[in-house]
Design an enzyme around this catalytic site. Structure first.
Site, PDB file in Angstrom:
ATOM      1  CG  PHE A  39      -1.887  -1.169   1.234  1.00 51.55           C
ATOM      2  CD1 PHE A  39      -3.150  -1.037   0.681  1.00 51.55           C
ATOM      3  CD2 PHE A  39      -1.530  -2.409   1.766  1.00 51.55           C
ATOM      4  CE1 PHE A  39      -4.050  -2.101   0.669  1.00 51.55           C
ATOM      5  CE2 PHE A  39      -2.409  -3.483   1.759  1.00 51.55           C
ATOM      6  CZ  PHE A  39      -3.671  -3.331   1.207  1.00 51.55           C
ATOM      7  CB  VAL A  77       1.074   0.143   5.565  1.00 48.71           C
ATOM      8  CG1 VAL A  77       0.791   1.628   5.485  1.00 48.71           C
ATOM      9  CG2 VAL A  77      -0.211  -0.664   5.633  1.00 48.71           C
ATOM     10  CB  CYS A  78       4.681   2.861   1.897  1.00 48.34           C
ATOM     11  SG  CYS A  78       6.044   4.035   1.815  1.00 48.34           S
ATOM     12  CB  ILE A  79       7.276   3.310   7.126  1.00 48.54           C
ATOM     13  CG1 ILE A  79       7.313   4.071   8.448  1.00 48.54           C
ATOM     14  CG2 ILE A  79       8.576   3.487   6.364  1.00 48.54           C
ATOM     15  CD1 ILE A  79       8.208   3.446   9.481  1.00 48.54           C
ATOM     16  CB  ALA A  82       1.910   5.030   6.697  1.00 45.30           C
TER      17      ALA A  82
END
Lengths: 130, 100, 133, 100, 133, 130
Positions: A39, A77-79, A82
């Site tokens: 994501f 989830v891409c840090i 995010a």
């Protein structure tokens, strides 16, 4: 065959988030493996556990969580994306001194290297976005 | 090598479909999904583009056509697939280019 | 074995976040020793213009980062000729991106490859992983 | 009555600019912002559209031109405004139509 | 005094949320006794097509709600003729939206007004509040 | 003059969120009144207090909060759009049985009627979106 997905848009605003789920269900139904779902961009918004969609509408995050449980999917989830958008887990909350977190169970936060690895390890990478 | 191209934008509002046709090689497949499915309908100002794209295979996602109430407007020569057909197309081609 | 990775850039900078977040993937991806190419098509060519100054819109100017791509061994940068022409642009309007060829006495070489739509079609056709932004 | 129209999409990627021109009345103003500012540049495939739009006043947001490095490509006859100029335009017109 | 409110609908349904969330504003707004119009332009005309069936995409089919607009006294629904034609559509392809005129013995009247681009230009020009989706 | 704004997109993904802030600052600098800013669609994502943008980048929510404090702005987040997307305040959290909330100070959650009222009460309504 081994598939990886990249999802660039959040839930509800664009159909991309829905199409990705339908594709994933169909791929699993046909016996394919989903190596990873990554994501990115607004796609990180799919991972919130605080959404309360109308009762007569779909719950996109809940659908991912159910698929994750049944098929042990790797939902990443891409840090960086995010953090920019206010999607954080308990570790990030503590580290950044925030007072709450909102990532759903079933998702994990990690770096962009996971996207590259998803491209390397899977037979096909499919991007869903707007 | 043959690529699968996906197009999810309306050809009436965005140049994405044109951009895809400009770079799709003969022998490749274009799958129309989401708002891209309007490009698969007939009797409109873009219909000739598909007719004139020699050597490209066109498919359209049936669920998206049905959702939009334009299933009966489907142009000739375009194959309708469901999500499992989408998965098959991905598996059958060497790589996927999503025209976003 | 290295895979052929292609990053497709089709969106103008600043209007949406895609240009910036694409660049972030490219920089991270450079560490993975894959066979990396970038394509700038359509409004994507605007990402490479010289003289970007974002001060008055309050966003970060990330255009200098493209200059650093050569240092990351990202040096196959395809720019579509027709896309430039439709926009009234030429190579002169873009940043001059270079890399140093360590196999050739660190000679400075151009990173940008100006290609026609037909040539780019063939380049795309060879790719194994295509990331779209 | 005179409307202020804002256009924030690139004329090369989206039909938004065309849609705006199709419905902008003579005497109204079109303000190009964000990726819409590319429509204010010269020497390209859309430049004639502004020339041919008789009776429409064209303005462009300077900060967005500068951000994109295309300030020097500005076509003739288009007024450059900053955000305060944007505010003035809104105040001077009777209503604002945002072409999204 | 009632203001002239115009809701501009330019996006196809389901691909993005705008059509649905625009409809939600219209329904809420109906309670405010303003002079309300809706315009369907460009791909917005697709919002009104008959026979939408969203079962296989997992989204809610909200197209029946347009039929209810008449009951909310939302009965000035402008559809641009040129937009229909470019898409190969005619009024026959759209839902038949009606309202009951209580000043005229509850006679059923058409809500959709098929207008040319030139006519719509004049309608837009009279508006005081324009909400774009 | 009295202005109202409608914001349809979230922070970072589209410039609309930035343009709206720049417009608001300029309007206030010129002595105009901002009657209300209404966050709709993905625009509700501007209201999260959990975002952690990179240190060298702008913090869009923080800018709104600062403007709100200085000018007593009325920043309204659409409740229906916010629930769908996982933006909730303490009241909603309690009512819906969620375990966290993420709306920043300075924003309030309310219904779509507030958007209509914003159109009625202001001299001009300006929409920022994608």
């Amino acid at each position: 065959m081994k598939f990886s997905l990249q999802i660039n848009e959040g839930p509800y605003q664009h159909q991309a988030a829905d199409s990705a789920i339908q594709f994933t269900k169909a791929a699993l139904a046909k016996g394919h493996e989903i190596f990873r779902v990554f994501f990115y961009h607004d796609g990180v918004n799919n991972a919130t556990r605080l959404a309360i969609p109308p009762q007569d509408d779909r719950n996109i995050t809940a659908e991912w969580v159910a698929l994750q449980k049944e098929h042990n999917l790797d939902l990443v989830v891409c840090i960086a994306a995010a953090q920019r958008r206010g999607l954080i887990d308990e570790d990030e909350m503590t580290r950044q001194g925030k007072d709450a977190n909102n990532i759903s169970e079933g998702f994990r936060i990690s770096g962009l290297g996971q996207l590259i690895e998803a491209g390397i390890e899977a037979d096909r990478l499919i991007v869903f976005g707007a | 090598m043959a690529l699968l191209h996906t197009v999810n934008k309306s050809p009436f509002e965005s140049n994405t479909f044109d951009a895809c046709l400009g770079l799709a090689k003969s022998g490749s497949t274009v799958l129309l999904i989401e708002d891209g499915v309007y490009a698969a309908t007939t009797g409109n100002s873009v219909a000739d583009k598909i007719k004139n794209a020699a050597g490209i295979n066109f498919c359209v996602l049936g669920p998206d056509l049905q959702a939009r109430g334009v299933e009966e407007k489907l142009a000739e020569g375009i194959k309708v697939v469901d999500y499992e057909g989408f998965v098959d197309l991905v598996a059958e081609h060497d790589a996927v280019q999503a025209w976003l | 074995m290295a895979k052929k990775f292609m990053y497709i850039n089709r969106k103008a900078p600043y209007g949406t976040v895609y240009a910036l977040e694409s660049l972030e993937v490219v920089l991270i991806g450079a560490a993975f020793d894959q066979d990396v190419s970038l394509a700038f098509i359509g409004d994507g060519v605007y990402q490479l213009t010289k003289g970007q100054n974002t001060k008055a819109i309050g966003q970060k100017n990330f255009s200098p980062v493209y200059m650093a791509l050569g240092d990351y061994d990202v040096n196959k940068i395809y720019v579509e000729k027709e896309s430039l022409e439709e926009r009234g642009l030429s190579l002169e309007d873009l940043q001059h991106l270079v890399w140093e060829d360590e196999d050739n006495d660190y000679e400075e070489k151009d990173s940008i490859r100006l290609v026609s739509r037909a040539e780019l079609t063939d380049v795309l056709d060879e790719q194994e992983v295509i990331l779209s932004f």
